[in-house]
Design a protein around this motif. Structure first.
Motif, PDB file in Angstrom:
ATOM      1  N   LYS A 101       0.840  -1.207   0.000  1.00 55.09           N
ATOM      2  CA  LYS A 101       0.000   0.000   0.000  1.00 55.09           C
ATOM      3  C   LYS A 101       0.870   1.249   0.000  1.00 55.09           C
ATOM      4  CE  LYS A 101      -4.072  -1.963   2.264  1.00 55.09           C
ATOM      5  NZ  LYS A 101      -4.946  -1.935   3.452  1.00 55.09           N
ATOM      6  N   GLU A 102       1.916   1.241   0.793  1.00 53.78           N
ATOM      7  CA  GLU A 102       2.808   2.396   0.866  1.00 53.78           C
ATOM      8  C   GLU A 102       3.439   2.664  -0.504  1.00 53.78           C
ATOM      9  OE1 GLU A 102       6.836   3.853   3.255  1.00 53.78           O
ATOM     10  OE2 GLU A 102       5.781   2.048   3.885  1.00 53.78           O
ATOM     11  N   TYR A 104       2.216   1.805  -3.376  1.00 53.71           N
ATOM     12  CA  TYR A 104       1.157   2.222  -4.294  1.00 53.71           C
ATOM     13  C   TYR A 104       0.833   3.706  -4.127  1.00 53.71           C
ATOM     14  CZ  TYR A 104      -3.543   2.689  -6.233  1.00 53.71           C
ATOM     15  OH  TYR A 104      -4.638   3.124  -6.940  1.00 53.71           O
ATOM     16  N   GLU A 105       0.749   4.141  -2.864  1.00 49.49           N
ATOM     17  CA  GLU A 105       0.416   5.541  -2.606  1.00 49.49           C
ATOM     18  C   GLU A 105       1.490   6.470  -3.170  1.00 49.49           C
ATOM     19  OE1 GLU A 105      -0.113   5.764   1.556  1.00 49.49           O
ATOM     20  OE2 GLU A 105      -2.076   4.746   1.565  1.00 49.49           O
ATOM     21  N   ILE A 106       2.763   6.063  -3.037  1.00 46.00           N
ATOM     22  CA  ILE A 106       3.858   6.879  -3.576  1.00 46.00           C
ATOM     23  C   ILE A 106       3.777   6.938  -5.097  1.00 46.00           C
ATOM     24  CG2 ILE A 106       6.351   7.006  -3.849  1.00 46.00           C
ATOM     25  CD1 ILE A 106       6.589   5.752  -1.060  1.00 46.00           C
ATOM     26  N   GLU A 107       3.538   5.802  -5.714  1.00 42.44           N
ATOM     27  CA  GLU A 107       3.472   5.749  -7.175  1.00 42.44           C
ATOM     28  C   GLU A 107       2.275   6.545  -7.696  1.00 42.44           C
ATOM     29  OE1 GLU A 107       3.388   1.607  -8.021  1.00 42.44           O
ATOM     30  OE2 GLU A 107       5.576   1.361  -7.932  1.00 42.44           O
ATOM     31  N   MET A 108       1.126   6.502  -6.982  1.00 41.40           N
ATOM     32  CA  MET A 108      -0.058   7.251  -7.407  1.00 41.40           C
ATOM     33  C   MET A 108       0.149   8.751  -7.256  1.00 41.40           C
ATOM     34  SD  MET A 108      -2.422   5.557  -8.800  1.00 41.40           S
ATOM     35  CE  MET A 108      -3.689   6.825  -8.739  1.00 41.40           C
ATOM     36  N   LYS A 109       0.864   9.124  -6.191  1.00 38.47           N
ATOM     37  CA  LYS A 109       1.141  10.542  -6.010  1.00 38.47           C
ATOM     38  C   LYS A 109       1.960  11.087  -7.179  1.00 38.47           C
ATOM     39  CE  LYS A 109       3.367  13.806  -2.878  1.00 38.47           C
ATOM     40  NZ  LYS A 109       4.158  13.996  -1.644  1.00 38.47           N
ATOM     41  N   ASP A 110       2.975  10.324  -7.557  1.00 42.33           N
ATOM     42  CA  ASP A 110       3.806  10.733  -8.693  1.00 42.33           C
ATOM     43  C   ASP A 110       2.992  10.712  -9.986  1.00 42.33           C
ATOM     44  OD1 ASP A 110       5.931  10.968  -6.982  1.00 42.33           O
ATOM     45  OD2 ASP A 110       6.760   8.973  -7.429  1.00 42.33           O
ATOM     46  N   LYS A 112      -0.243  11.270 -10.390  1.00 39.43           N
ATOM     47  CA  LYS A 112      -1.190  12.380 -10.463  1.00 39.43           C
ATOM     48  C   LYS A 112      -0.509  13.701 -10.810  1.00 39.43           C
ATOM     49  CE  LYS A 112      -4.518  10.332  -7.250  1.00 39.43           C
ATOM     50  NZ  LYS A 112      -5.160  10.444  -5.934  1.00 39.43           N
ATOM     51  N   GLU A 113       0.764  13.785 -10.539  1.00 42.70           N
ATOM     52  CA  GLU A 113       1.490  15.029 -10.828  1.00 42.70           C
ATOM     53  C   GLU A 113       1.847  15.145 -12.305  1.00 42.70           C
ATOM     54  OE1 GLU A 113       4.828  15.007  -8.251  1.00 42.70           O
ATOM     55  OE2 GLU A 113       3.669  15.455  -6.432  1.00 42.70           O
ATOM     56  N   ARG A 119      -0.390  10.866 -18.399  1.00 40.81           N
ATOM     57  CA  ARG A 119      -1.138   9.841 -17.694  1.00 40.81           C
ATOM     58  C   ARG A 119      -1.843   8.910 -18.661  1.00 40.81           C
ATOM     59  NH1 ARG A 119      -2.675  14.289 -14.425  1.00 40.81           N
ATOM     60  NH2 ARG A 119      -4.808  14.204 -15.263  1.00 40.81           N
TER      61      ARG A 119
END
Length: 396
Positions: A101-102, A104-110, A112-113, A119
């Protein structure tokens, strides 16, 4: 009209005459003579095999039962340990999920930017971040121990008496001690060399006749190639069991080559004339004696039987030779004509060859050559004689 009747009578007589010679086929076992015949008083033999393999089936089964009882005694502990292991698996799973999960959250943050076009491009390429978590472990209780009989083929188990029974000396009766064959096995030695496995298994054979040693030979004492794999990657027991049986066969072949009378399936055709009018009683008698003798040559015939058969065949030969003196080569219609002579000579040659009597075969062949012109052989009989000649010339 008279000429026609005479011609038909002549043809009829020739037909009867040409059918006079018959043959009886007998299947028997020919005997390969030994290179080193044993003494005449030797009638029986015994094989004694000694091996270093002391493990028995009872030993294996007893140990298997002991192991099973130990498994049952340890079962409760195994179950408890499985529960502890499962709790650890659950903890490891929770940690793996948190890490996933950690990440995934980092990859999703990047992700979305990035710009919309970037995208969309990554999504089309299947590179959009996804949450991937490991499956949750499921507890499975260890099965209760079940007893299974051991596979005895996996063990080096040999019965020395059974190995002895696998060695037969043809021509002699098993059970007595006129001649002893002592076979002493050693364990199989394995050696690795250049990624390959080599082996040796020195096995000693001693032959004792009437209490005195007459032969000694060692088999498989030199290193030989076994397999292109190293010894720690192969089933050593399987190779050793196979080699023990291979040695048994080699030793049996050797003692029969040296001392045995090995049977080989064969057949012979004994020629004889029709005897409805009892004009060929002696030739009929010779045929009966010869056929009876050959039928005695069974696969298990011993030395005494071989001697009796030889005597009976010599008797048949004596009758045939006596009947040869009655042949009239110049009269085709004679009771004993050239066809009877040809039949007798072929019988004599065939029997001489089977008896391995080289001198007698050559003497018979010399007689045939002396009267060959009188025999006036047809094409078929000429071919038969040629084959018999080749067999005589190739006798050892």
């Amino acid at each position: 009209m008279k000429k026609t009747i005479f011609f038909l009578v002549a043809i009829s007589s020739l037909s009867v005459y040409s059918q006079r010679i018959l043959s009886e086929k007998v299947n028997f076992f020919d005997i390969n003579l030994p290179q080193k015949p044993l003494a005449e008083n030797v009638k029986t033999y015994k094989v004694i095999v000694e091996t270093p393999y002391t493990l028995t089936a009872a030993d294996v089964e007893q140990q298997s039962l002991i192991d099973f009882e130990q498994e049952k005694a340890n079962y409760a502990q195994v179950v408890e340990q499985s529960k502890v292991d499962f709790e650890q698996q659950l903890k490891d799973h929770d940690e793996a999920v948190a890490q996933a999960k950690e990440k995934y959250e980092i990859e999703m943050k990047d992700f979305k930017e990035l710009t919309l076009l970037e995208r969309l491009a990554l999504t089309d390429q299947g590179k959009k971040p996804q949450l991937k978590t490991p499956s949750k472990p499921v507890y499975r209780k260890p099965s209760e121990p079940i007893y299974r009989k051991p596979n005895l083929n996996d063990y080096l188990i040999f019965d020395n008496q059974s190995l002895s029974d696998n060695i037969t000396l043809h021509g002699y009766d098993k059970g007595g001690e006129d001649v002893l064959f002592l076979v002493n096995f050693s364990k199989m030695n394995f050696q690795d060399n250049g990624g390959q496995t080599f082996y040796s298994q020195p096995t000693k054979l001693q032959v004792i006749e009437n209490g005195a040693p007459i032969d000694e030979k060692t088999f498989h004492d030199e290193s030989k190639f076994l397999t292109s794999s190293t010894s720690n990657t192969i089933d050593l027991n399987r190779y050793e069991k196979k080699n023990v049986m291979k040695l048994i066969k080699e030793i049996e072949a050797y003692i029969n080559e040296q001392y045995g009378y090995k049977p080989v399936a064969a057949s012979i055709e004994i020629g004889h004339p029709k005897n409805k009018k009892r004009e060929y009683d002696q030739l009929e008698k010779a045929k009966i004696v010869a056929v009876s003798a050959f039928k005695k040559l069974t696969q298990n015939a011993n030395v005494d039987v071989l001697k009796r058969v030889k005597g009976e065949l010599e008797k048949a030969k004596g009758i045939w030779k006596a009947e040869l003196t009655k042949v009239n080569y110049s009269d085709k219609k004679a009771l004993y004509n050239k066809d009877i002579a040809t039949m007798i000579y072929f019988n004599l040659l065939k029997v001489d060859i089977i008896l391995k009597d080289k001198d007698a075969a050559h003497a018979t062949l010399d007689e045939v050559q002396n009267v060959k012109i009188d025999l006036d052989l047809n094409y078929t009989n000429e071919n038969i004689l040629n084959k018999l000649e080749n067999q005589v010339y190739n006798m050892k």
